[in-house]
Write a protein that holds these residues in place. Sequence first.
Motif, PDB file in Angstrom:
ATOM      1  N   TYR A 144       5.465  12.525 -25.845  1.00  0.00           N
ATOM      2  CA  TYR A 144       5.169  13.877 -25.350  1.00  0.00           C
ATOM      3  C   TYR A 144       3.720  13.972 -24.859  1.00  0.00           C
ATOM      4  O   TYR A 144       3.452  14.525 -23.786  1.00  0.00           O
ATOM      5  CB  TYR A 144       5.425  14.901 -26.447  1.00  0.00           C
ATOM      6  CG  TYR A 144       5.049  16.313 -26.057  1.00  0.00           C
ATOM      7  CD1 TYR A 144       5.927  17.102 -25.327  1.00  0.00           C
ATOM      8  CD2 TYR A 144       3.808  16.843 -26.401  1.00  0.00           C
ATOM      9  CE1 TYR A 144       5.583  18.390 -24.952  1.00  0.00           C
ATOM     10  CE2 TYR A 144       3.446  18.130 -26.029  1.00  0.00           C
ATOM     11  CZ  TYR A 144       4.344  18.895 -25.305  1.00  0.00           C
ATOM     12  OH  TYR A 144       4.006  20.166 -24.937  1.00  0.00           O
ATOM     13  N   LEU A 153       5.927  16.136 -17.660  1.00  0.00           N
ATOM     14  CA  LEU A 153       6.797  17.002 -18.446  1.00  0.00           C
ATOM     15  C   LEU A 153       7.744  17.771 -17.521  1.00  0.00           C
ATOM     16  O   LEU A 153       7.377  18.158 -16.405  1.00  0.00           O
ATOM     17  CB  LEU A 153       5.969  17.983 -19.275  1.00  0.00           C
ATOM     18  CG  LEU A 153       5.247  17.408 -20.499  1.00  0.00           C
ATOM     19  CD1 LEU A 153       4.405  18.486 -21.160  1.00  0.00           C
ATOM     20  CD2 LEU A 153       6.238  16.808 -21.493  1.00  0.00           C
ATOM     21  N   LEU A 234      11.194  17.330 -23.949  1.00  0.00           N
ATOM     22  CA  LEU A 234      10.387  16.961 -22.792  1.00  0.00           C
ATOM     23  C   LEU A 234      10.766  17.696 -21.518  1.00  0.00           C
ATOM     24  O   LEU A 234      10.115  17.498 -20.488  1.00  0.00           O
ATOM     25  CB  LEU A 234      10.501  15.448 -22.545  1.00  0.00           C
ATOM     26  CG  LEU A 234      10.055  14.558 -23.706  1.00  0.00           C
ATOM     27  CD1 LEU A 234      10.328  13.100 -23.381  1.00  0.00           C
ATOM     28  CD2 LEU A 234       8.587  14.772 -24.037  1.00  0.00           C
TER      29      LEU A 234
END
Length: 292
Positions: A144, A153, A234
């Motif tokens: 992440y 992202l 995500l």
Amino acid sequence: MTQLTAPTAKSTSRPALAKAAKPRSLKNAALALVAWLGGLVLFLPVAWMVLTSFHSEPDAASNPPAITAPLTLDGYREFFDSEPWPPLINSMTASLASTLLVLLLALPAAYALAIRPVKAWRDALFFFLSTKMLPIVAGLLPIYLFARNVGMLDNVWLLVLLYTSMNLPIAVWMLQSFLAEVPVSVIEAAQLDGARLPVVLGRVIAPIVLPGIAATALICFIFSWNELLFARVLTGVVAETAPVFLTRFITSQGLFLAQLSAAAVAISLPVLAAGFAAQDKLVQGLSLGAVK
């Protein structure tokens, strides 16, 4: 004297063979019955999900379950009215692209481990398998942070990379067992004719192990299509996948069971269609490396 005893021995052997074959047939029938019962037990939740998808919300949430409740298509109307096409397209893109990349990377690696074995090839196979021993949630935070820092992202191509790395060890293991069955003489004959490695892989080895490649591709496609954790953390709106879309039906107002069942049935159809289309290749592929 020998002419009299020969028919007697032959005649007594037939009942003995029939007597020995009877317990074997009973054992096979019992195993078949157990297999059918096991299949029905495993299929029961799927059948219940399909039946619930045709019920109204009050009937789907009733306790005890209303099996004979009137059937309706309201759950499917709600599903198609909620604009499921962008998540379905994202799931299809991520699954197909990652499966293609997995096959392109796994086939040469399996060739090196099976037909032209590298040193300590068993250790290399174990290394591939050891990458699956780390829980996904353990690597979720670094992934992440990396995706946030590089601006990936809510990007479907980040899922393609993650699904490729997730399925590559399984594909290498499967294809290695399939390629181990390819006769080395066929490959040597192609090399004597001047064929280089890409030609050997694409025109010689690939047609021989096509069922195994189809089985590997189908399993990787299913794993990518069903993945939820990476996609849930995500992605947001742009790269939302079909499994994440299903979580919309679990809200603070309650669980919309009929709509959730209808959405699950509709989202499962591409995987079922791929499985039925490659059914014969899947059976051949899964049994190709079973006996050596």
